[in-house]
Scaffold this motif. Structure first.
Motif, PDB file in Angstrom:
ATOM      1  N   ARG A  55      28.445  66.962  36.750  1.00 15.55           N
ATOM      2  CA  ARG A  55      28.926  66.363  37.996  1.00 15.55           C
ATOM      3  C   ARG A  55      29.580  65.053  37.617  1.00 15.55           C
ATOM      4  NH1 ARG A  55      25.916  62.895  42.259  1.00 15.55           N
ATOM      5  NH2 ARG A  55      27.650  62.396  43.646  1.00 15.55           N
ATOM      6  N   CYS A  56      30.823  64.897  38.029  1.00 15.34           N
ATOM      7  CA  CYS A  56      31.650  63.779  37.583  1.00 15.34           C
ATOM      8  C   CYS A  56      32.045  62.898  38.768  1.00 15.34           C
ATOM      9  CB  CYS A  56      32.897  64.335  36.898  1.00 15.34           C
ATOM     10  SG  CYS A  56      34.119  63.108  36.423  1.00 15.34           S
ATOM     11  N   THR A  57      31.768  61.606  38.648  1.00 11.07           N
ATOM     12  CA  THR A  57      32.227  60.618  39.618  1.00 11.07           C
ATOM     13  C   THR A  57      32.970  59.515  38.866  1.00 11.07           C
ATOM     14  OG1 THR A  57      30.074  59.526  39.490  1.00 11.07           O
ATOM     15  CG2 THR A  57      30.404  61.074  41.307  1.00 11.07           C
ATOM     16  N   GLY A  58      33.414  58.496  39.589  1.00  7.66           N
ATOM     17  CA  GLY A  58      34.147  57.411  38.950  1.00  7.66           C
ATOM     18  C   GLY A  58      33.642  56.051  39.391  1.00  7.66           C
ATOM     19  N   TYR A  59      33.885  55.049  38.566  1.00  2.77           N
ATOM     20  CA  TYR A  59      33.568  53.671  38.924  1.00  2.77           C
ATOM     21  C   TYR A  59      34.662  52.758  38.392  1.00  2.77           C
ATOM     22  CZ  TYR A  59      31.619  52.772  34.184  1.00  2.77           C
ATOM     23  OH  TYR A  59      31.441  52.612  32.828  1.00  2.77           O
ATOM     24  N   TYR A  60      34.618  51.482  38.794  1.00  3.94           N
ATOM     25  CA  TYR A  60      35.720  50.579  38.449  1.00  3.94           C
ATOM     26  C   TYR A  60      35.214  49.145  38.478  1.00  3.94           C
ATOM     27  CZ  TYR A  60      36.215  49.102  43.348  1.00  3.94           C
ATOM     28  OH  TYR A  60      35.996  48.560  44.589  1.00  3.94           O
ATOM     29  N   GLU A  61      36.089  48.221  38.107  1.00  2.23           N
ATOM     30  CA  GLU A  61      35.806  46.788  38.171  1.00  2.23           C
ATOM     31  C   GLU A  61      36.583  46.203  39.350  1.00  2.23           C
ATOM     32  OE1 GLU A  61      35.893  42.988  35.114  1.00  2.23           O
ATOM     33  OE2 GLU A  61      37.624  44.341  35.173  1.00  2.23           O
ATOM     34  N   PRO A  62      35.898  45.809  40.433  1.00  2.00           N
ATOM     35  CA  PRO A  62      36.615  45.222  41.571  1.00  2.00           C
ATOM     36  C   PRO A  62      37.278  43.899  41.195  1.00  2.00           C
ATOM     37  CG  PRO A  62      34.350  45.814  42.151  1.00  2.00           C
ATOM     38  CD  PRO A  62      34.456  45.896  40.665  1.00  2.00           C
ATOM     39  N   GLU A  63      38.307  43.538  41.936  1.00  2.00           N
ATOM     40  CA  GLU A  63      38.887  42.199  41.849  1.00  2.00           C
ATOM     41  C   GLU A  63      38.838  41.588  43.240  1.00  2.00           C
ATOM     42  OE1 GLU A  63      43.091  39.972  40.927  1.00  2.00           O
ATOM     43  OE2 GLU A  63      42.384  41.451  39.472  1.00  2.00           O
ATOM     44  N   LEU A  64      38.128  40.471  43.381  1.00  2.00           N
ATOM     45  CA  LEU A  64      37.887  39.839  44.668  1.00  2.00           C
ATOM     46  C   LEU A  64      38.312  38.376  44.633  1.00  2.00           C
ATOM     47  CD1 LEU A  64      34.272  41.243  45.186  1.00  2.00           C
ATOM     48  CD2 LEU A  64      36.418  42.233  46.029  1.00  2.00           C
ATOM     49  N   SER A  65      38.447  37.796  45.800  1.00  2.00           N
ATOM     50  CA  SER A  65      38.701  36.356  45.906  1.00  2.00           C
ATOM     51  C   SER A  65      37.367  35.622  46.009  1.00  2.00           C
ATOM     52  CB  SER A  65      39.549  36.050  47.143  1.00  2.00           C
ATOM     53  OG  SER A  65      40.822  36.663  47.038  1.00  2.00           O
ATOM     54  N   GLY A  66      37.309  34.424  45.428  1.00  2.00           N
ATOM     55  CA  GLY A  66      36.060  33.679  45.478  1.00  2.00           C
ATOM     56  C   GLY A  66      36.271  32.186  45.366  1.00  2.00           C
ATOM     57  N   ARG A  67      35.204  31.445  45.602  1.00  2.00           N
ATOM     58  CA  ARG A  67      35.231  29.981  45.497  1.00  2.00           C
ATOM     59  C   ARG A  67      33.948  29.507  44.835  1.00  2.00           C
ATOM     60  NH1 ARG A  67      38.001  28.450  51.367  1.00  2.00           N
ATOM     61  NH2 ARG A  67      40.049  29.332  50.823  1.00  2.00           N
ATOM     62  N   PRO A  68      33.995  28.368  44.169  1.00  2.80           N
ATOM     63  CA  PRO A  68      32.816  27.880  43.450  1.00  2.80           C
ATOM     64  C   PRO A  68      31.746  27.294  44.361  1.00  2.80           C
ATOM     65  CG  PRO A  68      34.614  26.334  43.212  1.00  2.80           C
ATOM     66  CD  PRO A  68      35.186  27.530  43.910  1.00  2.80           C
ATOM     67  N   ALA A  69      32.100  26.997  45.623  1.00  2.00           N
ATOM     68  CA  ALA A  69      31.143  26.433  46.577  1.00  2.00           C
ATOM     69  C   ALA A  69      31.343  27.124  47.926  1.00  2.00           C
ATOM     70  CB  ALA A  69      31.340  24.929  46.714  1.00  2.00           C
ATOM     71  N   PRO A  70      30.293  27.202  48.737  1.00  2.00           N
ATOM     72  CA  PRO A  70      30.411  27.912  50.017  1.00  2.00           C
ATOM     73  C   PRO A  70      31.182  27.116  51.057  1.00  2.00           C
ATOM     74  CG  PRO A  70      28.231  26.941  49.824  1.00  2.00           C
ATOM     75  CD  PRO A  70      28.932  26.695  48.508  1.00  2.00           C
ATOM     76  N   ASP A  71      31.783  27.838  51.990  1.00  2.07           N
ATOM     77  CA  ASP A  71      32.386  27.222  53.174  1.00  2.07           C
ATOM     78  C   ASP A  71      32.236  28.216  54.313  1.00  2.07           C
ATOM     79  OD1 ASP A  71      34.420  29.132  52.850  1.00  2.07           O
ATOM     80  OD2 ASP A  71      35.753  27.736  51.831  1.00  2.07           O
ATOM     81  N   ALA A  72      32.915  27.965  55.428  1.00  3.60           N
ATOM     82  CA  ALA A  72      32.738  28.814  56.603  1.00  3.60           C
ATOM     83  C   ALA A  72      33.147  30.265  56.346  1.00  3.60           C
ATOM     84  CB  ALA A  72      33.539  28.244  57.779  1.00  3.60           C
ATOM     85  N   ARG A  73      34.092  30.479  55.439  1.00  2.00           N
ATOM     86  CA  ARG A  73      34.554  31.839  55.148  1.00  2.00           C
ATOM     87  C   ARG A  73      33.860  32.423  53.929  1.00  2.00           C
ATOM     88  NH1 ARG A  73      40.658  33.282  52.995  1.00  2.00           N
ATOM     89  NH2 ARG A  73      40.212  35.456  52.383  1.00  2.00           N
ATOM     90  N   PHE A  74      33.783  31.647  52.869  1.00  2.00           N
ATOM     91  CA  PHE A  74      33.189  32.135  51.616  1.00  2.00           C
ATOM     92  C   PHE A  74      31.703  31.755  51.602  1.00  2.00           C
ATOM     93  CE2 PHE A  74      37.662  32.113  50.839  1.00  2.00           C
ATOM     94  CZ  PHE A  74      37.887  33.145  49.937  1.00  2.00           C
ATOM     95  N   ARG A  75      30.867  32.690  52.053  1.00  2.00           N
ATOM     96  CA  ARG A  75      29.443  32.379  52.224  1.00  2.00           C
ATOM     97  C   ARG A  75      28.522  33.489  51.721  1.00  2.00           C
ATOM     98  NH1 ARG A  75      28.066  34.763  57.226  1.00  2.00           N
ATOM     99  NH2 ARG A  75      29.874  35.574  58.358  1.00  2.00           N
ATOM    100  N   HIS A  76      29.086  34.384  50.880  1.00  2.00           N
ATOM    101  CA  HIS A  76      28.290  35.501  50.367  1.00  2.00           C
ATOM    102  C   HIS A  76      28.256  35.402  48.835  1.00  2.00           C
ATOM    103  CE1 HIS A  76      28.412  37.206  54.391  1.00  2.00           C
ATOM    104  NE2 HIS A  76      29.726  37.000  54.385  1.00  2.00           N
TER     105      HIS A  76
END
Length: 290
Positions: A55-76
């Protein structure tokens, strides 16, 4: 040697394969191996093949936006492992980690999406592009020791998404439409993955469990109890027909015929990986014993 035979030169696609490219990837996990003039002959004479259903599936390396400190939008956040992570027994579950804020101070980077952070944990690696254009590479640094449970299967169980419609994008769409229910959905998977920064150039893939950069559509994840790291594996599954090298593992990749193909980095690789889910046949290439 029951169940094993000379590598079958007549299997569909074998003659047209780029054996030299496969050899270059294989050599990453066998650095002391001598160069060869004829890679196809090398695989056909140095190994014996054991066919298995897969049974064969696939995976990958996501590319996301991020910040070094949290703010109202980047909080995860994505987290480094806790200092007291036990090596041989489960730590706290995902729900307990979140509810108790047990990883406070271990944040590496902050993302703008809880579900994308969760999916990065599932993939085990991620590229995070910062505001200044630099890319932070993060790789797997351990997990909390709890079993993995699929949130896709949970949505199917709840009747929210049909089996036929399930995909990573279907999960994203559901989360966008039910933002208040996302924390509850994510908590149904007790497993939690930790990360570490990697000093890798953008041109290389993420590090696999074998400690070498993964190569798109040449590296695969397998169960090391059934397919030893560094093993060449001929894959025939759906549209995939190529010689891969076992260079990674995965908590959901268990059993003698369960394989996960590394598709690359970024959104296009993610779409390819999401579309891979088929049965087929593998030929596991074992070293020939004189």
């Amino acid at each position: 040697m029951p169940g094993r035979a000379t590598v079958p030169a007549g299997i569909p696609g074998w003659a047209a394969e780029d054996h030299a490219a496969a050899f270059a990837v294989w050599k990453l996990t066998a650095p002391d191996a001598a160069p060869v003039a004829d890679a196809r002959r090398f695989f056909e004479t140095a190994f014996v093949a054991e066919p298995r259903p897969c049974r064969c599936t696939g995976y990958y390396e996501p590319e996301l936006s991020g910040r070094p400190a949290p703010d109202a939008r980047f909080r995860h956040p994505l987290y480094a492992p806790p200092a007291d992570l036990p090596p041989d027994c489960p730590w706290f579950s995902r729900a307990e980690i979140v509810e108790g804020d047990l990883l406070a101070g271990r944040e590496i980077v902050w993302l703008d999406s809880a579900i994308e952070g969760f999916l990065a944990q599932v993939q085990g690696s991620v590229r995070v592009r910062m505001d200044d254009g630099t890319v932070l590479r993060l790789g797997y640094a351990g997990k909390n020791g709890h079993p993995y449970r699929s949130i896709g299967q949970e949505l199917i169980r709840r009747g929210e998404v049909s089996q036929d419609a399930m995909s990573a994008d279907a999960i994203r769409d559901w989360c966008a439409a039910h933002a208040d229910q996302v924390p509850d959905l994510l908590s149904t998977n007790p497993s939690f993955v930790f990360f570490r920064p990697l000093e890798l150039p953008e041109t290389l893939g993420p590090l696999g469990a074998s400690g070498v950069p993964l190569t798109p559509l040449r590296s695969l994840a397998a169960d090391p109890e059934h397919i030893a790291p560094g093993t060449p594996v001929w894959v025939q599954s759906g549209a995939q027909q190529a010689l891969f090298i076992a260079q990674d593992t995965g908590s959901a990749i268990k059993g003698p015929g369960r394989i996960d193909l590394f598709c690359g980095s970024g959104a296009a690789a993610g779409r390819m990986a999401s579309g891979l889910n088929a049965k087929g046949t593998i030929h596991v290439l074992h070293p020939r014993v004189a």
